[in-house]
Design an enzyme around this catalytic site. Structure first.
Site, PDB file in Angstrom:
ATOM      1  N   ASP A 153       0.872  -1.172   0.000  1.00 46.63           N
ATOM      2  CA  ASP A 153       0.000   0.000   0.000  1.00 46.63           C
ATOM      3  C   ASP A 153       0.911   1.226   0.000  1.00 46.63           C
ATOM      4  OD1 ASP A 153      -2.305  -1.549   0.143  1.00 46.63           O
ATOM      5  OD2 ASP A 153      -2.333  -1.523   2.331  1.00 46.63           O
ATOM      6  N   ASP A 168     -13.626  -4.276  -2.181  1.00 48.65           N
ATOM      7  CA  ASP A 168     -13.514  -4.106  -0.738  1.00 48.65           C
ATOM      8  C   ASP A 168     -14.899  -4.316  -0.149  1.00 48.65           C
ATOM      9  OD1 ASP A 168     -10.862  -3.414  -1.110  1.00 48.65           O
ATOM     10  OD2 ASP A 168     -11.256  -1.264  -1.118  1.00 48.65           O
TER      11      ASP A 168
END
Length: 286
Positions: free
Chosen positions: A34, A153
């Site tokens: 990330d 997600d």
């Protein structure tokens, strides 16, 4: 015409496995980076992000440990209304030979084209695809489904549908869409793989959301990359048994609790088939 890997991709291998073969093909181990402002970060449920290091250096280290692929997600690109930083992608590709998936801020076909030219093998789309599902078809037509990853997600949604709701914009917005139904539609529109992240488990190291994995596995044939909650190889083995073709992790690798090589050895001991470590040198001599 389908896109072909640029010269920077030295792997020469297919970026995805054939769909529906989670029981017979070796499982891929996928470290995730990330990225925010050119640095690797990690938090819990996409919040409280802390610096973890340089993305190119970490990617190279994980490849040396035996990573099968690497995922780079620019976690602030969409909230900040911009695309993924191409300089980060180029720097990672310069140190990496295994397949690379890149996501974050992809809103148009040309955004994906720029990332592929910079060295990505696959592009992961989330928010823009939810807003404009036809983007998936456009990407698949231009580059081929093998390059298109739908990043889903999902958060708990216990009163409707499958029990899981799609969240976007780095988890800050719930959209009232059933996660399993959306994944199935995304596959129909041309996505060749799903990166399936449990928002509730992200960074918690409490294990993958197995109910979510099982529900999506029963709904689609494209490969599933399980994400969110890994702490041990046992968690990864559970995810494979629930239907994952690949297992993604971040915290356990960044914080040096496990190396990729140690995870593969442990999974083999648990009866899970894994791929041998890949190097460009091996491929050249093959």
């Amino acid at each position: 015409m389908a896109w072909t890997p640029p010269p920077g991709n030295r792997s020469g291998r297919s970026a995805i496995v054939e769909p529906g073969n989670s029981a017979s093909l070796p499982v891929r181990i996928v470290p995730c980076l990330d990225v925010r402002a050119g640095r690797v970060v990690k938090g819990v449920k996409f919040q409280g992000l802390r610096d973890q290091g340089d993305p190119a250096e970490l990617a190279h280290s994980y490849e040396e440990q035996g990573a099968d692929e690497v995922v780079v997600l620019d976690v602030t690109a969409t909230p900040e209304g911009r695309g993924t930083r191409l300089d980060t992608v180029r720097a990672v590709r310069a140190r990496l030979s295994v397949p690379l998936t890149v996501g974050g801020g992809i809103g148009e076909v040309e955004d994906a084209a720029a990332l592929l030219k910079a060295g990505a093998d696959k592009v992961a789309v989330n928010t823009a695809a939810v807003r404009r599902p036809e983007l998936l078809s456009a990407l698949a037509t231009r580059f081929g489904s093998q390059c298109v990853v739908i990043s889903v997600d999902a958060a708990g949604w216990h009163t409707r549908g499958s029990g899981y709701e799609v969240v976007v914009r780095s988890g800050t917005e719930r959209v009232g869409m059933d996660a399993v139904a959306w994944t199935r539609r995304a596959a129909e529109l041309g996505a060749g793989e799903v990166l399936l992240t449990s928002f509730d488990r992200d960074g918690t190291r409490s294990g993958y959301e197995l109910g979510l994995l099982r529900a999506v596995r029963s709904s689609v044939r494209i490969p599933i990359v399980a994400s969110g909650g890994a702490d041990t190889p046992e968690h990864m083995a559970d995810a494979v048994r629930a239907g994952a073709d690949a297992v993604l992790a971040a915290s356990i690798f960044h914080q040096r609790n496990w190396t990729v090589q140690e995870v593969k050895a442990a999974l083999s001991g648990l009866g899970v088939a894994v791929r041998p470590a890949y190097t460009a040198e091996k491929e050249t001599s093959a």
